[in-house]
Design a protein around this motif. Sequence first.
Motif, PDB file in Angstrom:
ATOM      1  N   VAL A  58       0.869  -1.177   0.000  1.00  0.00           N
ATOM      2  CA  VAL A  58       0.000   0.000   0.000  1.00  0.00           C
ATOM      3  C   VAL A  58       0.905   1.227   0.000  1.00  0.00           C
ATOM      4  CG1 VAL A  58      -1.984  -1.109   1.083  1.00  0.00           C
ATOM      5  CG2 VAL A  58      -0.238  -0.075   2.539  1.00  0.00           C
ATOM      6  N   PHE A  65      -4.664   3.325  -5.467  1.00  0.00           N
ATOM      7  CA  PHE A  65      -4.268   2.231  -6.368  1.00  0.00           C
ATOM      8  C   PHE A  65      -4.019   0.955  -5.581  1.00  0.00           C
ATOM      9  CE2 PHE A  65      -1.654  -0.204  -9.264  1.00  0.00           C
ATOM     10  CZ  PHE A  65      -2.251   0.036 -10.487  1.00  0.00           C
ATOM     11  N   ALA A  66      -4.521  -0.181  -6.109  1.00  0.00           N
ATOM     12  CA  ALA A  66      -4.308  -1.491  -5.481  1.00  0.00           C
ATOM     13  C   ALA A  66      -3.128  -2.185  -6.152  1.00  0.00           C
ATOM     14  CB  ALA A  66      -5.566  -2.350  -5.593  1.00  0.00           C
ATOM     15  N   SER A 136      -7.578  -5.870  -3.441  1.00  0.00           N
ATOM     16  CA  SER A 136      -8.258  -4.575  -3.471  1.00  0.00           C
ATOM     17  C   SER A 136      -7.740  -3.556  -2.461  1.00  0.00           C
ATOM     18  CB  SER A 136      -9.760  -4.774  -3.245  1.00  0.00           C
ATOM     19  OG  SER A 136     -10.004  -5.351  -1.976  1.00  0.00           O
ATOM     20  N   THR A 138      -5.864  -0.691  -0.680  1.00  0.00           N
ATOM     21  CA  THR A 138      -5.106   0.492  -1.098  1.00  0.00           C
ATOM     22  C   THR A 138      -4.650   1.230   0.158  1.00  0.00           C
ATOM     23  OG1 THR A 138      -7.001   2.006  -1.096  1.00  0.00           O
ATOM     24  CG2 THR A 138      -6.628   0.693  -3.111  1.00  0.00           C
ATOM     25  N   TRP A 139      -3.859   2.272  -0.050  1.00  0.00           N
ATOM     26  CA  TRP A 139      -3.473   3.089   1.100  1.00  0.00           C
ATOM     27  C   TRP A 139      -4.707   3.681   1.771  1.00  0.00           C
ATOM     28  CZ3 TRP A 139       0.956   3.949   3.740  1.00  0.00           C
ATOM     29  CH2 TRP A 139       0.966   5.033   4.640  1.00  0.00           C
TER      30      TRP A 139
END
Length: 240
Positions: A58, A65-66, A136, A138-139
């Motif tokens: 992440v 974005f993943a 899936s 993300t950050w």
Amino acid sequence: MTACQRFMLACLCSGALAGSGAIQQWYFYPPGVPPAGLPALAEDSTNIALAGWADAQVDSNAPAFAFGLDEAGHAEHESASRGAARLLFNISNVYAVVSDAYASATLQLYLFGAADTLPVLTVSVARALGAWAEDSVTWNTAPGSGVAAPGFVGAQALNTNVGIDVTAAMNAELGDAPAQRHGLMLLDASGASPYFFTSKSPVAAYRPYLHVLVPEPVLQSLLLLLCAVIGRARSAMSRS
């Protein structure tokens, strides 16, 4: 000695009740191509493809974005021009296989990139404090992290395996209910920005694995020692 005691002793010494050796070393790896570097099987070790292994980067520099399907990921320290990045690992299915406290747990990762060619790494390990999905996360959706502890500190050449000490975090997870086990988080505490291959790499030499060492059960050790002593005594008696 009673007939029952003689029977139990015979069973123990023949291995019917006590195995020839306890499994002390466990090597877990993602399903698929076995990683290079796994040792040959021995009496006290075993290798297991771990269902449910998940890992993902992440990155606050691309917060929506993943990266979970990428073959590699990195941890990055926040700086004046760059945001932080972290690596998540969920290997919690290990606890269903090895439920005793771990003497050591080492996550082996292949280091192929960093801020320089001989980086001084300070990789910290924390527990992930919430659920996440490899494909899936993300950050923006990543879980928070618990208290971090040093996992690896030192100069490290590139293009080789690095052993990250995850013992404390895994023993802490082991003590929790399954619903509270969300995996581990690796953080860069030095600014070296290490890049590691993940479980999605098809190259055996680059794939990660986990080495778990458990203490040998004291009772079984004593039984095996007793059998050895009795065996030597019987041998001596047969020669006399």
